[in-house]
Design a protein around this motif. Structure first.
Motif, mmCIF file in Angstrom:
data_model
loop_
_atom_site.group_PDB
_atom_site.id
_atom_site.type_symbol
_atom_site.label_atom_id
_atom_site.label_comp_id
_atom_site.label_asym_id
_atom_site.label_seq_id
_atom_site.Cartn_x
_atom_site.Cartn_y
_atom_site.Cartn_z
ATOM 1 N N THR A 85 0.018 -3.381 0.243
ATOM 2 C CA THR A 85 0.701 -2.167 0.395
ATOM 3 C C THR A 85 1.643 -1.445 -1.093
ATOM 4 N N THR A 86 1.939 -2.787 -1.501
ATOM 5 C CA THR A 86 2.911 -2.492 -2.808
ATOM 6 C C THR A 86 2.684 -1.846 -4.115
ATOM 7 N N MET A 87 3.199 -0.312 -4.282
ATOM 8 C CA MET A 87 3.299 -0.049 -5.777
ATOM 9 C C MET A 87 4.102 0.097 -6.355
ATOM 10 N N CYS A 108 -3.433 2.686 1.239
ATOM 11 C CA CYS A 108 -1.950 1.652 1.867
ATOM 12 C C CYS A 108 -1.377 1.762 2.311
ATOM 13 N N LEU A 110 1.108 6.545 -1.519
ATOM 14 C CA LEU A 110 0.393 5.422 -0.897
ATOM 15 C C LEU A 110 -0.850 5.817 -0.014
ATOM 16 N N GLU A 114 6.871 1.400 1.550
ATOM 17 C CA GLU A 114 5.868 0.123 1.950
ATOM 18 C C GLU A 114 5.668 -0.689 3.483
#
Length: 378
Positions: A5-7, A192, A187, A149
């Motif tokens: 779930t990280t960008m 995400c 996201l 996130e």
């Protein structure tokens, strides 16, 4: 929902393109969510964030400089990334000194945490019984933990079913609320987060409780002046500046909303005080909203005004731009320009009236499953 779930800033930069929805907030509807028994409403408090210690200053600056939503320069990620790392590293030493002078970390995080706690408590007391839903608050900072996130992951674990996006910026701008909203949307587009029913609180620039909160801070600020002087104190509303092209080319509503807040406050104010509005924190060579706060203080001093109360009108929490920039850096410039008595209002922080405003804005964005809106307690 993806497990990852990280960008990263580079990943976001590669996906980013200017979208006019960043200006009008229309990524998400502003209509009330229908909620009922068993529903779990996540209220997401958007803010820019700040370093939690001196070691966090450089990463914070890097994340800030990498965001194309606020610094829109035509460089691909492979060039912008090393440039932003270099600038962040060079700027970090001076910025660390600023944070060291206000306690070694940004107080914005703790103020936002306290706002989240108080809001969740109020929502449980005032909206839960009326709707049958439960309400949970989450901090989503843009440039320092807890990031969006982090909030998404916790909301997923908490079984959230509906989302209200609540920016802690009363006046909408592409460069503040818009930057948080476009990232949240990115996201979502990347899978995400679940496809939660969502309502966006766009702005609350003239909400009566916000006006009351600012009026209370102004009264507190004026109490630091001799009683016989208070009616002559010039009230200077200082808002964070933005590049002028955001208004002229992209029609960002921010400046107009700032002016509407100032008008609402002064319309309700029963004192004789003169007032004006200026914009602070300019960086770079581009033209920004004017007049700048330091320049305007010089103009006031030249006109014979010697007593000024600064009201940070676009910030709801004290942080480096109020505690250092306004209360230390600009204070020094003002005194050198000829201002004799210079005071800065405390941020709204956990002001009861400000909390009333946030509760009411959430109330306006939810309704019972039968379509009725929760009523304010009498």
């Amino acid at each position: 929902m993806q497990n990852h779930t990280t960008m990263s800033p580079r990943e976001f930069l590669k996906k980013y393109h200017f979208d006019h929805r960043m200006v009008d907030g229309s990524f998400y509807p502003r209509t009330p969510l229908g909620v009922g028994p068993g529903d779990r409403v996540g209220v997401v408090l958007f803010n820019l964030g700040g370093p939690t210690g001196l070691d966090g200053v450089e990463p914070f600056l890097y994340n800030l400089f990498m965001d194309p939503a606020i610094i829109d320069i035509p460089l691909p990620a492979m060039l912008r990334d090393p440039l932003c790392r270099l600038i962040a590293r060079k700027r970090a030493e001076g910025v660390r000194e600023e944070y060291a002078l206000i306690g070694g970390a940004s107080p914005l995080n703790e103020h936002t945490r306290q706002q989240a706690v108080l809001l969740e408590r109020r929502l449980a007391d005032e909206l839960a019984a009326a709707t049958g839903a439960t309400f949970h608050t989450y901090m989503a900072m843009r440039y320092a933990p807890p990031l969006s996130e982090d909030s998404v992951q916790q909301m997923h674990e908490d079984g959230i079913t509906h989302v209200v996006l609540l920016p802690l910026c009363p006046q909408y701008s592409k460069t503040t609320t818009g930057a948080s909203v476009v990232y949240w949307h990115a996201l979502q587009q990347e899978g995400c987060m679940p496809d939660w029913p969502t309502s966006l609180i766009f702005e609350y620039a003239t909400h009566p409780d916000l006006v009351c909160a600012f009026s209370g801070r102004i009264s507190e600020g004026l109490s630091r002046f001799a009683e016989k002087e208070r009616g002559n104190v010039h009230i200077l509303f200082s808002a964070h500046g933005t590049p002028l092209y955001e208004k002229t080319r992209r029609h960002d509503p921010y400046q107009d909303l700032v002016f509407s807040t100032v008008r609402a406050i002064m319309d309700a104010w029963d004192g004789p005080n003169p007032h004006s509005t200026a914009f602070q924190s300019k960086v770079g060579p581009a033209k920004w909203l004017s007049p700048s706060t330091p320049d305007h203080l010089g103009t006031l001093a030249d006109s014979g005004i010697t007593r000024v109360l600064i009201v940070p009108v676009a910030f709801v929490s004290d942080h480096v731009e109020t505690l250092f920039e306004l209360d230390m850096e600009v204070r020094k410039e003002a005194l050198e320009a000829g201002i004799v008595k210079y005071e800065v209002c405390e941020g709204l922080n956990d002001s009861p009236h400000f909390m009333d405003c946030l509760v009411d804005m959430v109330r306006r964005h939810v309704q019972s499953a039968d379509g009725s809106a929760p009523r304010s307690p009498q």
